[in-house]
Design a protein around this motif. Sequence first.
Motif, PDB file in Angstrom:
ATOM      1  N   LEU A  37       0.535  -0.996  -0.404  1.00 50.04           N
ATOM      2  CA  LEU A  37       0.040   0.001   0.090  1.00 50.04           C
ATOM      3  C   LEU A  37       0.433   1.204  -0.202  1.00 50.04           C
ATOM      4  CD1 LEU A  37      -2.858  -0.901   2.879  1.00 50.04           C
ATOM      5  CD2 LEU A  37      -2.930  -1.146   0.296  1.00 50.04           C
ATOM      6  N   VAL A  38       2.169   1.063   0.880  1.00 48.72           N
ATOM      7  CA  VAL A  38       2.874   2.751   0.536  1.00 48.72           C
ATOM      8  C   VAL A  38       3.213   2.643  -0.822  1.00 48.72           C
ATOM      9  CG1 VAL A  38       4.752   3.096   1.872  1.00 48.72           C
ATOM     10  CG2 VAL A  38       3.363   2.408   3.092  1.00 48.72           C
ATOM     11  N   ARG A  39       4.126   1.681  -1.083  1.00 47.92           N
ATOM     12  CA  ARG A  39       4.842   1.384  -2.917  1.00 47.92           C
ATOM     13  C   ARG A  39       3.317   2.040  -3.620  1.00 47.92           C
ATOM     14  NH1 ARG A  39       8.955  -1.426  -2.577  1.00 47.92           N
ATOM     15  NH2 ARG A  39       9.511  -2.909  -0.454  1.00 47.92           N
ATOM     16  N   LEU A  40       2.177   1.352  -3.935  1.00 46.80           N
ATOM     17  CA  LEU A  40       1.587   1.853  -4.177  1.00 46.80           C
ATOM     18  C   LEU A  40       0.663   3.237  -4.244  1.00 46.80           C
ATOM     19  CD1 LEU A  40      -1.591   1.068  -6.316  1.00 46.80           C
ATOM     20  CD2 LEU A  40      -2.302   0.936  -4.281  1.00 46.80           C
ATOM     21  N   HIS A  41       0.930   3.928  -2.799  1.00 40.73           N
ATOM     22  CA  HIS A  41       0.284   5.580  -2.862  1.00 40.73           C
ATOM     23  C   HIS A  41       2.059   6.356  -3.423  1.00 40.73           C
ATOM     24  CE1 HIS A  41      -1.269   9.116  -0.644  1.00 40.73           C
ATOM     25  NE2 HIS A  41      -0.299   8.956  -0.779  1.00 40.73           N
TER      26      HIS A  41
END
Length: 181
Positions: A37-41
Motif C-alpha cells: 500500500l505504501v508502494r502503491l501510494h
Amino acid sequence: MHFSDEYQDQEQEQEERGSDELLASDELRLPEGASFLVRLHAVRAWLARRQEEAKLAAGEAALRLQELALAQEGESRLRRRQLEQQAQRQHQARQDLEDANSRLRAYAEAATLLEETVDHISGQRVLVEYYLALSELLECEVSRARSLQERESLLARSPRLQVLQDVLQRVEQVSLPTEGD
C-alpha cells in the motif's frame, strides 16, 4: 472546540501533504519490508506530482507561444531573416506546447491505468499487473519499428513513450528493495 478541530484538520492535511511529497520524491528508496500500500501510494503521489509539473510546463509553453504572437503583432516591418527566425521560434514554441500536452495526457493515461488496475486486481499483485500493463502498452507502440535504431529513435522522439518509460522506471524503483537494505 471548533477552533481546535479546525487546527487538527489543518495539521493532518499538512502531514498528508508532507508524506505525499516524500513519497513523490525521485530519490525515494523504500525498505524491503514496506507495505504494498505504501508502494502503491508512492506511485500515485509521484504520478500526481508529475501531472502537476506537466500542467505547469504546458502553461509555460502556451504563454511563450502567446508572447511570440503578441511580439509579432507589435512589429510592423521585419527583414526576411528576422521573419524566418520569428517563424522558427513560433514553430518551436508550438512544438514545445504539443510535447508538453502529450506528456500531460500520457501521465493522465498512466494514472487512469493505475486506477483501473487497482479496481480489478487486489492485494500485492497490483503493482506487478500495472507494470505488465504499462510494458505491454509500450511494447505495442514500439513494435512497429523494424530495427533497434528505429525503436530507439521512436522512443527518443515521442514524449508519450518517454513518459511511459519513466512510469515503468518509477514502478521498478518503488517495487524493488534497495541494495544494502
